[in-house]
Design an enzyme around this catalytic site. Structure first.
Site, PDB file in Angstrom:
ATOM      1  N   ASP A 126       0.878  -1.283   0.034  1.00 14.49           N
ATOM      2  CA  ASP A 126      -0.063   0.058  -0.037  1.00 14.49           C
ATOM      3  C   ASP A 126       0.765   1.239  -0.194  1.00 14.49           C
ATOM      4  O   ASP A 126       1.539   1.692   1.087  1.00 14.49           O
ATOM      5  CB  ASP A 126      -0.983   0.076   1.143  1.00 14.49           C
ATOM      6  CG  ASP A 126      -2.160  -0.936   1.110  1.00 14.49           C
ATOM      7  OD1 ASP A 126      -2.970  -0.753   0.013  1.00 14.49           O
ATOM      8  OD2 ASP A 126      -2.253  -1.451   1.986  1.00 14.49           O
ATOM      9  N   ARG A 139       5.310   3.229   3.819  1.00 14.10           N
ATOM     10  CA  ARG A 139       5.546   1.913   4.526  1.00 14.10           C
ATOM     11  C   ARG A 139       7.213   1.884   4.686  1.00 14.10           C
ATOM     12  O   ARG A 139       7.385   1.143   5.574  1.00 14.10           O
ATOM     13  CB  ARG A 139       5.060   0.890   3.681  1.00 14.10           C
ATOM     14  CG  ARG A 139       3.683   0.475   3.373  1.00 14.10           C
ATOM     15  CD  ARG A 139       3.093   0.402   4.566  1.00 14.10           C
ATOM     16  NE  ARG A 139       1.443   0.094   4.193  1.00 14.10           N
ATOM     17  CZ  ARG A 139       0.499   0.495   4.909  1.00 14.10           C
ATOM     18  NH1 ARG A 139       0.746   1.077   6.022  1.00 14.10           N
ATOM     19  NH2 ARG A 139      -0.769   0.219   4.870  1.00 14.10           N
ATOM     20  N   ARG A 169      -7.817   9.815   1.344  1.00 10.98           N
ATOM     21  CA  ARG A 169      -7.275   8.640   0.532  1.00 10.98           C
ATOM     22  C   ARG A 169      -7.856   9.033  -0.745  1.00 10.98           C
ATOM     23  O   ARG A 169      -7.341   8.439  -1.813  1.00 10.98           O
ATOM     24  CB  ARG A 169      -7.510   7.400   1.041  1.00 10.98           C
ATOM     25  CG  ARG A 169      -6.883   6.995   2.265  1.00 10.98           C
ATOM     26  CD  ARG A 169      -7.610   5.860   2.902  1.00 10.98           C
ATOM     27  NE  ARG A 169      -7.188   4.507   2.303  1.00 10.98           N
ATOM     28  CZ  ARG A 169      -7.830   3.407   2.366  1.00 10.98           C
ATOM     29  NH1 ARG A 169      -8.476   3.233   3.295  1.00 10.98           N
ATOM     30  NH2 ARG A 169      -7.405   2.480   1.833  1.00 10.98           N
ATOM     31  N   LYS A 197      -8.768   0.653  -6.509  1.00  8.29           N
ATOM     32  CA  LYS A 197      -9.558   0.283  -5.493  1.00  8.29           C
ATOM     33  C   LYS A 197     -10.618   1.225  -5.029  1.00  8.29           C
ATOM     34  O   LYS A 197     -10.415   2.568  -5.273  1.00  8.29           O
ATOM     35  CB  LYS A 197      -8.741  -0.062  -4.350  1.00  8.29           C
ATOM     36  CG  LYS A 197      -7.947   0.961  -3.753  1.00  8.29           C
ATOM     37  CD  LYS A 197      -6.762   0.287  -2.754  1.00  8.29           C
ATOM     38  CE  LYS A 197      -6.057   1.216  -1.881  1.00  8.29           C
ATOM     39  NZ  LYS A 197      -4.961   0.633  -0.884  1.00  8.29           N
ATOM     40  N   HIS A 198     -11.696   0.944  -4.535  1.00  6.07           N
ATOM     41  CA  HIS A 198     -12.217  -0.404  -4.010  1.00  6.07           C
ATOM     42  C   HIS A 198     -13.501  -0.886  -4.603  1.00  6.07           C
ATOM     43  O   HIS A 198     -14.408  -0.269  -4.208  1.00  6.07           O
ATOM     44  CB  HIS A 198     -12.286  -0.428  -2.489  1.00  6.07           C
ATOM     45  CG  HIS A 198     -11.195  -0.065  -1.560  1.00  6.07           C
ATOM     46  ND1 HIS A 198     -10.816   1.060  -1.211  1.00  6.07           N
ATOM     47  CD2 HIS A 198     -10.177  -0.832  -1.082  1.00  6.07           C
ATOM     48  CE1 HIS A 198      -9.841   1.213  -0.530  1.00  6.07           C
ATOM     49  NE2 HIS A 198      -9.305   0.098  -0.201  1.00  6.07           N
ATOM     50  N   HIS A 209     -13.196  -2.338   7.982  1.00  2.00           N
ATOM     51  CA  HIS A 209     -12.401  -3.201   8.717  1.00  2.00           C
ATOM     52  C   HIS A 209     -13.230  -3.565   9.781  1.00  2.00           C
ATOM     53  O   HIS A 209     -12.694  -4.790  10.377  1.00  2.00           O
ATOM     54  CB  HIS A 209     -11.041  -2.112   9.306  1.00  2.00           C
ATOM     55  CG  HIS A 209     -10.176  -1.756   8.059  1.00  2.00           C
ATOM     56  ND1 HIS A 209     -10.273  -0.691   7.375  1.00  2.00           N
ATOM     57  CD2 HIS A 209      -9.014  -2.319   8.048  1.00  2.00           C
ATOM     58  CE1 HIS A 209      -9.381  -0.599   6.531  1.00  2.00           C
ATOM     59  NE2 HIS A 209      -8.663  -1.441   6.697  1.00  2.00           N
ATOM     60  N   ASP A 251      -9.691  -7.103  -1.131  1.00  2.00           N
ATOM     61  CA  ASP A 251      -9.113  -6.231   0.015  1.00  2.00           C
ATOM     62  C   ASP A 251      -8.875  -7.325   1.078  1.00  2.00           C
ATOM     63  O   ASP A 251      -8.704  -8.439   0.994  1.00  2.00           O
ATOM     64  CB  ASP A 251     -10.194  -5.421   0.550  1.00  2.00           C
ATOM     65  CG  ASP A 251      -9.616  -4.142   1.280  1.00  2.00           C
ATOM     66  OD1 ASP A 251      -8.650  -4.115   1.664  1.00  2.00           O
ATOM     67  OD2 ASP A 251     -10.410  -3.193   1.427  1.00  2.00           O
TER      68      ASP A 251
END
Length: 553
Positions: A72, A80, A152, A182-183, A195, A268
């Protein structure tokens, strides 16, 4: 290949890029995913650049077939591969370049910058051994209460999301990294964090065609390699109880047959409650494969997920030929990436490519061009019109884990106004002494309140706690005219509508803080425009421009 080995190609574990000794149990577990389970790839998360590159090289050496590695990188490889702090000194140990979020790009409206984001991310990511970027986010964020997408997204206008998304896809793929939209078919219009639970988008099919699906059509036309699924239901397309990830009507009927997408479909994360809450892991894996998903991403139980795919064939839920379709796509991707010829990265090239100063310059440019003055009713900005001896009170509001919150912003303020006092509020502390801060504000000439709360995978709501919004509103009522700076949730204005000055910085990364500080003191021009509405206070395209000005005297 055996049926089980083919199923394993479709299962990609999650891994950290942290340092591990060879005999560490976590290291042995990663090795077993390759040597025993024969997985087809990984998704790599946080770590230092050299550790990530070395670790991925080591796993590639163990694997009989080349591994595809995804990550990601929504904010560049630095999302990251940097940001580590040495404690207790809070020393930033550096790493890859962190770029402002997609909504900051939306505030610039510049497709050339979006292309450059893709280019820079591809260069740095491939140097680390990452082949597939799980970006861009193509969700149209038309719901201000969305707790997990927000900044995002590129914004609320589906056509602008489509233009910027296609530009970033080209930047990524023309420089050797596969891109992911995405998504699918759209996570923007929901108030549920997938989530934590299954989200539901209740839009009609006609609305989906004119809004949610617009960016995905553009991405497919731009040649996007991969589409990631949405763990939410869309009753206009299938049952209200079936998330898109597990829906054959959506994954195969809509995405494959109607939109003619021939690339890789990646789920996902399969550890999210959006799919686990109702079905459990084994059943969710079987339903996802039957729906048309090619890669099952980061299930908590790797062996159990592989076993479930095999069991789906044995039980007659789907055929082995269905598995062969996914494996064929995966092997095509590996060949396209040249992994059959070169699967390792040159560790000596990491420092030459990752964290390059030109890449950092791109981050600064986007950050400065994205700063958006939504309102400035009292014409308080820029602060350069004030004497240099003015007393500033800068208050940052964030979670304790955000060690860098307000540090870079206050440094810029202090350069222009040496008499700047800094205060920090821990958003996790319910016993904050707000009366003390109000008293401090009474003795300041200018009060700046910066909120760093925003979207999160662990939060059910994007709104700030009432105690904090009440504090800001108290400052307004006391005539302190606070300048409210949104470094997280851009919709925070809805909770503090009476504030006279409201400026959006999109995210609290140091590069964005520095840009915000420079904008506030007049060291840089302000040109950003809202790519979203903040109902009922601001429309798409709102924003006040400011020219740069001489420093205060």
């Amino acid at each position: 290949m055996s049926l089980r080995d083919k199923a394993a190609q479709m299962v990609w574990p999650w891994m950290l890029g942290d340092y591990l000794a060879d005999n560490d149990p976590a290291s042995r577990r990663l090795e077993s995913y390759v040597t025993t389970e024969h997985v087809g790839g990984f998704i790599v998360s946080l770590g230092a650049p050299f550790e990530i590159a070395q670790k991925l090289n080591a796993l590639q050496r163990l694997s009989a077939l080349p591994l595809i590695v995804g990550a990601d990188y929504e904010y560049g490889a630095g999302m990251r591969a940097r940001g580590a702090f040495f404690l207790p000194n809070a020393i930033d140990l550096g790493g890859a370049v962190t770029l402002p979020p997609q909504m900051a790009l939306g505030a610039t409206g510049d497709t050339a910058l979006a292309y450059e984001v893709g280019r820079v991310t591809a260069i740095e990511g491939r140097a680390l051994g990452v082949h597939l970027d799980f970006t861009p986010v193509l969700d149209v964020n038309n719901n201000p209460a969305n707790p997990v997408i927000s900044t995002r997204s590129f914004g609320e206008d589906p056509r602008q999301v489509a233009r910027l998304g296609a530009a970033e896809i080209r930047g990524l793929q023309e420089h050797g990294m596969l891109a992911t939209g995405k998504h699918f078919p759209g996570h923007g219009d929901t108030e549920t964090n997938s989530h934590l639970a299954m989200a539901v988008v209740t839009a009609s099919r006609a609305r989906l065609d004119t809004l949610e699906l617009v960016p995905f059509r553009a991405a497919i036309a731009a040649g996007v390699s991969t589409i990631m699924t949405f763990h939410g239901a869309l009753p206009a397309l299938d049952s209200a109880t079936v998330p898109a990830t597990l829906s054959r009507r959506i994954m195969t009927g809509l995405l494959r047959d109607e939109l003619h997408f021939g690339g890789l479909i990646v789920s996902d994360a399969m550890d999210m409650q959006g799919v686990l809450g109702r079905y459990g892991l084994a059943e969710a894996c079987k339903r996802a494969v039957d729906a048309g998903v090619d890669v099952l991403l980061m299930p908590a139980d790797i062996r159990g997920c592989i076993d479930a795919v095999v069991a789906g064939v044995v039980e007659g839920r789907f055929s082995e030929q269905r598995i062969d379709q996914s494996v064929h796509r995966l092997f095509e991707m590996k060949a396209r990436l040249g992994l059959d010829r070169r699967r390792f990265v040159d560790l000596d090239s990491v420092r030459a490519l990752v964290g390059d100063t030109a890449h950092a310059g791109l981050a600064r440019l986007i950050a400065e061009r994205s700063i958006t003055i939504v309102k400035d009713s009292l014409r308080q900005l820029p602060l350069s019109q004030l004497p240099r001896a003015s007393r500033l009170l800068s208050i940052g509001y964030s979670q304790r884990a955000e060690l860098y919150a307000n540090g870079a912003l206050d440094a810029e303020l202090r350069r222009a106004f040496p008499v700047t006092r800094s205060q920090w509020i821990n958003s996790d502390d319910p016993a904050t002494n707000y009366p003390r801060l109000l008293a401090m504000a009474d003795s300041a000439d200018i009060v700046i309140v910066a909120s760093y709360l925003g979207h999160s995978s662990t939060m059910a709501s994007i709104g700030a706690p009432k105690a904090f919004s009440d504090f800001v509103n108290d400052l307004v009522q006391r005539g302190r005219h606070p300048i409210v700076v949104a470094m997280g949730n851009p919709y925070f204005l809805q909770q503090v509508p009476a504030t006279a000055a409201y400026v959006v910085g999109w995210m609290g990364f140091p590069v964005s803080q520095t840009a915000m500080g420079r904008a506030l003191v007049g060291a840089a021009p302000v040109t950003g425009r809202l790519p979203i509405r903040i109902p009922p206070f601001a429309a798409i395209g709102a924003g006040e421009s400011r020219a740069s000005s001489p420093p205060p005297r």
